[in-house]
Design an enzyme around this catalytic site. Structure first.
Site, PDB file in Angstrom:
ATOM      1  N   GLU A 133     101.172  19.113 129.598  1.00 56.40           N
ATOM      2  CA  GLU A 133     101.512  19.829 128.369  1.00 56.40           C
ATOM      3  C   GLU A 133     100.944  19.087 127.152  1.00 56.40           C
ATOM      4  O   GLU A 133     101.655  18.723 126.221  1.00 56.40           O
ATOM      5  CB  GLU A 133     103.028  20.016 128.235  1.00 56.40           C
ATOM      6  CG  GLU A 133     103.656  20.815 129.350  1.00 56.40           C
ATOM      7  CD  GLU A 133     103.198  22.278 129.390  1.00 56.40           C
ATOM      8  OE1 GLU A 133     102.474  22.699 128.483  1.00 56.40           O
ATOM      9  OE2 GLU A 133     103.559  22.981 130.359  1.00 56.40           O
ATOM     10  N   ASP A 262      78.531  22.613 100.144  1.00 56.80           N
ATOM     11  CA  ASP A 262      79.912  22.566  99.679  1.00 56.80           C
ATOM     12  C   ASP A 262      80.233  21.094  99.434  1.00 56.80           C
ATOM     13  O   ASP A 262      80.166  20.276 100.354  1.00 56.80           O
ATOM     14  CB  ASP A 262      80.859  23.159 100.728  1.00 56.80           C
ATOM     15  CG  ASP A 262      82.296  23.215 100.250  1.00 56.80           C
ATOM     16  OD1 ASP A 262      82.511  23.663  99.104  1.00 56.80           O
ATOM     17  OD2 ASP A 262      83.192  22.815 101.009  1.00 56.80           O
ATOM     18  N   ASP A 317      78.335  24.767  95.439  1.00 54.97           N
ATOM     19  CA  ASP A 317      79.577  25.113  94.757  1.00 54.97           C
ATOM     20  C   ASP A 317      79.459  24.754  93.273  1.00 54.97           C
ATOM     21  O   ASP A 317      79.253  23.595  92.914  1.00 54.97           O
ATOM     22  CB  ASP A 317      80.728  24.345  95.408  1.00 54.97           C
ATOM     23  CG  ASP A 317      82.094  24.750  94.868  1.00 54.97           C
ATOM     24  OD1 ASP A 317      82.138  25.546  93.906  1.00 54.97           O
ATOM     25  OD2 ASP A 317      83.095  24.266  95.402  1.00 54.97           O
ATOM     26  N   HIS A 395      84.257  24.056 105.524  1.00 53.69           N
ATOM     27  CA  HIS A 395      83.257  23.526 104.589  1.00 53.69           C
ATOM     28  C   HIS A 395      81.860  24.086 104.867  1.00 53.69           C
ATOM     29  O   HIS A 395      81.137  24.464 103.934  1.00 53.69           O
ATOM     30  CB  HIS A 395      83.258  22.002 104.658  1.00 53.69           C
ATOM     31  CG  HIS A 395      84.646  21.427 104.626  1.00 53.69           C
ATOM     32  ND1 HIS A 395      85.430  21.463 103.505  1.00 53.69           N
ATOM     33  CD2 HIS A 395      85.409  20.860 105.602  1.00 53.69           C
ATOM     34  CE1 HIS A 395      86.608  20.904 103.779  1.00 53.69           C
ATOM     35  NE2 HIS A 395      86.617  20.547 105.047  1.00 53.69           N
ATOM     36  N   ASP A 398      81.834  27.798 103.783  1.00 63.78           N
ATOM     37  CA  ASP A 398      81.629  27.948 102.343  1.00 63.78           C
ATOM     38  C   ASP A 398      80.172  27.688 101.971  1.00 63.78           C
ATOM     39  O   ASP A 398      79.581  28.427 101.174  1.00 63.78           O
ATOM     40  CB  ASP A 398      82.538  26.983 101.579  1.00 63.78           C
ATOM     41  CG  ASP A 398      83.993  27.434 101.571  1.00 63.78           C
ATOM     42  OD1 ASP A 398      84.247  28.610 101.891  1.00 63.78           O
ATOM     43  OD2 ASP A 398      84.868  26.614 101.254  1.00 63.78           O
TER      44      ASP A 398
END
Length: 424
Positions: A133, A262, A317, A395, A398
Site C-alpha cells: 500500500e 515560464d 511570462d 510550468h 504555461d
C-alpha cells in the site's frame, strides 16, 4: 512443494522472470482491486527467503495493519506453495522464520520511518524490502528514508537487493506516487507492472459481478477502483498526448519552431520549451526543454547560446519585465512578453487540448512529459471539475501557452464549455 510456474498468473510471468533474474532494483506492482499484486510479491518473497541467506523486511505505513494484511498474505502464499513445514510463525514480534536456515521475514510499521533506521540484523542482511500500500505514504521522502535504511552496504557475492512495492493508484493524478510511477519517464533501475482483476483467473464470481455493476453505474469510479487508473477529476485534460521517439533527422526538418519560457519563483522551477507547430496537421512536437530550480537568467542564457536557441524569439511570462529586459540587453537573446489577459489561461489550455496531437519524447523532454500527463482540472468543493487546470506543476504547460500565443486564433477571453468531455 508445488511448481511455481503452475501458479503464476500469465500477466505476472514477465514480472516473475525479471525479479528472478534480478534485472532491477525496484519492482512496482500497481493496478486495480483483486488483481493479485500482493499475492505474486508474496510468492517472490517466500522463494527468495528459501533460496538466499537473507532477511526480508515487510513494511506498511501503519503498524497495526500488518498482522491482518501482509502477515496473513504471506502465510497464505506459503500454504499455496505447499512449504508450510519449513516455516515457523511468531506474533510478538511478528516474524516468519525459515526453519532450515534460520533467516526471517520481519514486519515493521512506518508510523515513524526514522525508527526503521535502527533496524539491525546480525546474521542475514536485509536484502528484500516489500512496501505494501505504497500510496498510504504521504510523501516520497518517507519511502526514501526506509529504502536508505536497507541500502546500507555492499551485499556478499551472490546476493541482491530487491525492493517490491504494491498499491492501488490514488485518484488524484497529482499524488506523488502517480507522478513517479504512472508516467512515461521511468528510472532505469525500476520495473513497472500494471494488473487488473481480469488478469486474475482465481477471482470470485461475486467480485466480477461487483466490478461489472460499477462499470455500468459509475464508469469513472470503475476505472479507478477496478482498472487502477488515476482518473483525477474524472475528465482527462490532454487526451491527445502521443509519446514516441523523435529522431534528430526529424528535428532537422522542422521549419516552424516556437519557444516559450515560464520564469521560476523561489522554489518553482524555470521552464523553457522549444517545439515545432504543425498547423496543417494541428499538432505540436516538443524538441527540447531547459528546466531547473533557482536557475539564474545568466544560466538560462548560457544554455540557450550553447544550443543556438538565442536567435529565435522566445515568448515569456510578462509578469517579469525585468527578466525579459535582462535577457535582451545583457545576454543577447530575443525575448518578448506574453500578452496574456483575462481568460487567456483557460483559452490557451483549451486550445492545446483541441490539437490533434501533442507529441512528446520523454528522453528529450522528461519534465514536459511528466507535467502534461499528470496535470488535472481544478475541482469545486463537491469534487466537480472546473474548466481550468490546477495551478501547480504546470510550468512547461504555461511555457507552451506562451510559445504558441501568436498561433492561437482568438485574442478575446473565451472559456470553452467542455460539455463534450463531461463538463456541465
Amino acid at each position: 512443494m508445488i511448481r511455481i510456474s503452475e501458479i503464476i498468473n500469465d500477466n505476472f510471468k514477465d514480472f516473475w522472470r525479471n525479479s528472478k533474474e534480478h534485472k532491477y532494483l525496484k519492482y512496482v506492482l500497481k493496478g486495480g482491486r483483486n488483481s493479485a499484486k500482493s499475492t505474486h510479491i508474496g510468492f517472490r518473497i517466500i522463494m527468495d527467503i528459501m533460496k538466499y541467506p537473507i532477511t526480508a523486511l515487510v513494511v506498511r505505513k501503519v503498524g497495526n495493519t500488518l498482522s491482518e494484511s501482509v502477515y496473513e498474505q504471506l502465510k497464505e502464499c506459503i500454504d499455496i506453495l505447499g512449504v508450510g513445514n519449513y516455516f515457523e510463525y511468531k506474533v510478538s514480534p511478528l516474524q516468519i522464520i525459515y526453519k532450515p536456515r534460520g533467516n526471517k521475514i520481519i514486519f515493521r510499521g512506518a508510523d515513524d520511518p526514522n525508527k526503521i533506521k535502527s533496524l539491525k540484523v546480525s546474521r542475514f542482511p536485509v536484502a528484500d524490502l516489500w512496501i505494501e500500500e505504497l500510496a498510504e505514504f504521504k510523501t516520497e521522502n518517507e519511502v526514501t528514508t526506509i529504502e536508505q535504511s536497507v541500502l546500507r552496504a555492499e551485499l556478499p557475492k551472490g546476493l541482491f537487493y530487491s525492493f517490491y512495492y504494491s498499491y492501488n493508484p490514488p485518484k488524484r493524478k497529482q499524488s506523488w506516487v502517480n507522478k513517479k510511477y504512472n508516467t512515461a519517464v521511468i528510472p532505469a533501475n525500476t520495473y513497472i507492472h500494471h494488473s487488473i482483476y481480469k488478469d486474475n483467473p482465481h477471482i470470485s464470481k461475486e467480485s466480477i459481478i461487483e466490478a461489472e455493476e460499477m462499470q455500468r453505474k459509475e464508469p469513472y469510479k470503475y476505472k479507478w477502483i477496478f482498472l487502477g487508473e488515476p482518473i483525477g477529476s474524472g475528465v482527462v485534460p490532454f487526451s491527445n498526448l502521443v509519446f514516441r521517439k523523435i529522431t534528430d533527422e526529424e528535428v532537422r526538418a522542422f521549419d516552424n519552431i516556437r519557444q516559450g519560457t515560464d520564469w521560476g519563483y523561489a522554489t518553482d522551477p524555470l521552464a523553457f520549451v522549444r517545439l515545432q507547430y504543425d498547423k496543417t496537421r494541428k499538432k505540436i512536437i516538443f524538441i527540447d526543454e531547459i528546466y531547473g530550480v533557482k536557475m539564474f537568467n545568466s544560466q538560462l542564457s548560457e544554455k540557450m547560446h550553447c544550443k543556438g536557441y538565442h536567435t529565435l524569439i522566445t515568448t515569456a511570462d510578462s509578469a517579469e519585465p525585468k527578466s525579459i529586459s535582462e535577457m535582451n540587453s545583457q545576454y543577447g537573446c530575443r525575448f518578448r512578453g506574453a500578452k496574456k489577459g483575462p481568460g487567456s489561461v483557460e483559452f490557451g489550455e483549451n486550445w492545446l487540448d483541441e490539437l490533434n496531437e501533442i507529441v512528446i519524447d520523454p528522453s528529450r523532454t522528461p519534465n514536459v512529459a511528466r507535467e502534461f500527463e499528470s496535470i488535472d482540472y481544478e475541482t469545486d468543493r463537491d469534487g466537480n471539475p472546473r474548466a481550468k487546470l490546477e495551478d501547480k506543476d504546470n510550468h512547461t504547460i504555461d511555457a507552451t501557452r506562451y510559445a504558441l500565443e501568436d498561433d492561437m486564433e482568438h485574442r478575446v477571453a473565451r472559456i470553452s464549455s467542455k460539455s463534450k468531455k463531461g463538463f456541465i
